[in-house]
Enzyme design. Structure first.
Site, short mmCIF file in Angstrom:
data_model
loop_
_atom_site.label_atom_id
_atom_site.label_comp_id
_atom_site.label_asym_id
_atom_site.label_seq_id
_atom_site.Cartn_x
_atom_site.Cartn_y
_atom_site.Cartn_z
N ARG A 1 1.49 -17.62 18.28
CA ARG A 1 2.61 -18.52 17.99
C ARG A 1 3.34 -18.95 19.27
NH1 ARG A 1 4.73 -15.90 12.31
NH2 ARG A 1 3.59 -17.38 11.03
N GLY A 51 -1.75 -17.04 7.88
CA GLY A 51 -1.77 -15.74 7.22
C GLY A 51 -3.05 -14.96 7.48
N GLY A 111 3.15 -19.45 4.86
CA GLY A 111 4.05 -19.82 3.77
C GLY A 111 4.27 -21.33 3.72
N LYS A 140 -3.23 -12.11 -5.35
CA LYS A 140 -2.61 -12.47 -6.63
C LYS A 140 -2.78 -13.93 -7.02
CE LYS A 140 1.06 -9.07 -6.57
NZ LYS A 140 2.51 -8.92 -6.47
P1 AMP Z 1 -2.28 -12.56 -0.37
O1 AMP Z 1 -1.08 -12.03 0.35
O2 AMP Z 1 -2.06 -12.84 -1.81
O3 AMP Z 1 -2.93 -13.72 0.38
O4 AMP Z 1 -3.35 -11.40 -0.36
C1 AMP Z 1 -3.91 -10.85 0.78
C2 AMP Z 1 -4.38 -9.47 0.45
O5 AMP Z 1 -5.30 -9.53 -0.64
C3 AMP Z 1 -5.09 -8.76 1.56
O6 AMP Z 1 -4.29 -7.71 2.00
C4 AMP Z 1 -6.37 -8.25 0.90
O7 AMP Z 1 -6.65 -6.90 1.21
C5 AMP Z 1 -6.06 -8.38 -0.56
N1 AMP Z 1 -7.27 -8.49 -1.39
C6 AMP Z 1 -8.24 -9.41 -1.27
N2 AMP Z 1 -9.23 -9.17 -2.16
C7 AMP Z 1 -8.87 -8.07 -2.86
C8 AMP Z 1 -9.48 -7.33 -3.93
N3 AMP Z 1 -10.67 -7.68 -4.43
N4 AMP Z 1 -8.81 -6.27 -4.42
C9 AMP Z 1 -7.61 -5.91 -3.90
N5 AMP Z 1 -6.99 -6.58 -2.90
C10 AMP Z 1 -7.61 -7.65 -2.39
#
Ligand code: AMP
Length: 396
Positions: A36, A352, A375, A198
């Protein structure tokens, strides 16, 4: 971009106040990733070439809870920036008040000053007009180059624009231009890839992208909730029970645009040393096992979809990429994107985790654009206007 930039105004002899995004990861006082800071350098060098009276920089760092906290001090950034700019960077231990005012007044002609973390004041996130006015008093002109904070109307991003002529920096311009061109005027086929934990965080993104892309590839933990909606058994996989109905509706209205994984790498523990197997999603996940990565058939399927893509936007890892045994899917997608870029596709990574994965895999230089703001780029993908950008002067 329809906003004025640093190129459109006279900066000579002016005190130029710049909101940068120096929200860098720190271990103690060591900066572990200076992306950054490096990303802001072209704007800062451009401003210095215009012979301003002073260049005053402000940023937030982390989420200090209760006022000043040395853990979140921007002090380590000053020497790092000094090395990158090749010019002295002074540091003020406060962003407003006597200390900051004196530091600005003491600057030599054309000097550079970094102010302490704006979030040491609660008023920053509250967009407090009083704080904004005090911050604005350090400049004659305001430049917003903090794309990573542009989705928030804070005193240091939006509030200050009420008191100073406000324009965009070159990084902000580049970020907005790449993402808005991809979203509003993409070369087709246009493919988006979404991953991460999620679905619930990304429902609006999915809805908005479905109206724009040719295909939307879904990986990572968020795919599990779609599998649940399709009736598959998932063992101990991460599933968002209260998002299953939404996932089902999204599948219904996607018109075949949503592409889900067909296989997965499963583990018998949430651990890099877990025993692993590759299973077809249709065969279900045994009890006590969970999906932790996309499998080889899915990588092949995604590769086919990406093989003639002209525009690709990617946000979110395909698996638990922090564990090396479950990073293969994410790394494979990074490799496919790098190859597609060589074939002429525009590839954009929305910050991210996926940006971190691409940096770690050494493929960053082969990607068209890696955003500095996860974000903010997600909000752009949702089709939202960014308040930090809206507040800048329109081009004549
Ligand atoms: P997000 O903040 O929603 O972009 O999610 C990122 C996180 O999703 C990372 O820390 C990954 O470890 C987690 N992640 C990705 N795939 C999986 C999975 N199959 N099961 C659990 N966590 C996951």
């Amino acid at each position: 971009m329809n906003k004025m930039t640093v190129r459109d105004i006279d900066l000579k002899g002016k005190r130029v106040l710049v909101r940068v995004d120096f929200n860098v990861p720190l271990e103690g006082s060591k900066i572990t990733d200076d992306t950054r800071i490096r990303a802001a350098v072209p704007t800062l060098k451009y401003i210095l070439e215009q012979k301003p009276k002073a260049l005053v920089l402000m940023s937030h760092l982390g989420r200090p809870k209760d006022g000043p906290d040395p853990k979140f001090s921007l002090a380590p950034v000053a020497p790092a920036l000094e090395a990158l700019l090749g010019t002295k960077v002074a540091f003020a231990g406060d962003c407003v008040g006597e200390v900051a005012d004196k530091a600005v007044a003491d600057l030599p002609d054309g000097g550079v000053l970094l102010l302490e973390n704006t979030r040491f004041y609660k008023g920053d996130e509250k967009n407090d007009p009083d704080l904004a006015k005090k911050l604005a008093s350090h400049g004659d002109v305001f430049v917003n180059d903090a794309f990573g904070s542009a989705h928030r109307a804070h005193a240091s991003t939006e509030g200050v624009t009420k008191y100073l002529p406000a324009v965009s920096g070159l990084l902000m311009e580049k970020e907005i231009d790449y993402l808005s061109t991809a979203l509003d005027n993409p070369k087709r086929p246009f493919i988006a890839i979404l991953g991460g934990a999620k679905v619930s965080d990304k429902i609006e993104v999915i809805e908005s992208l479905l109206g724009k892309v040719d295909h939307l590839l879904i990986g990572g933990g968020m795919a599990n909730t779609f599998f649940k909606a399709q009736g598959y058994t998932l063992g101990k996989s991460l599933v968002e029970a209260d998002a299953v109905e939404t996932a089902s509706k999204l599948l219904e209205k996607s018109g075949g645009k949503l592409v889900l994984p067909v296989d997965g790498v499963i583990g018998d523990a949430f651990d890099n040393n877990a025993n692993t197997k590759t299973i077809a999603v249709a065969d279900g996940v045994p009890d006590d096992w969970r999906i932790l990565d996309i499998g080889p058939k899915t990588i092949e399927l995604f590769k086919q979809h990406l093989s003639d893509a002209k525009t690709v936007v990617w946000n979110g890892p395909m698996g638990v990429f922090e564990m090396s045994n479950f990073a293969k899917g994410t790394n494979a997608i990074a490799q496919i994107l790098a190859d597609q870029t060589d074939y002429g596709a525009v590839t954009i990574i929305g910050g991210g985790d996926s940006a971190a994965a691409v940096e770690a895999s050494g493929l960053a230089s082969r990607i068209t654009h890696i955003s500095t703001g996860g974000g903010a780029s997600l909000e752009m993908l949702e089709g939202k206007a960014l308040p930090g950008v809206v507040a800048l002067k329109d081009k004549a």
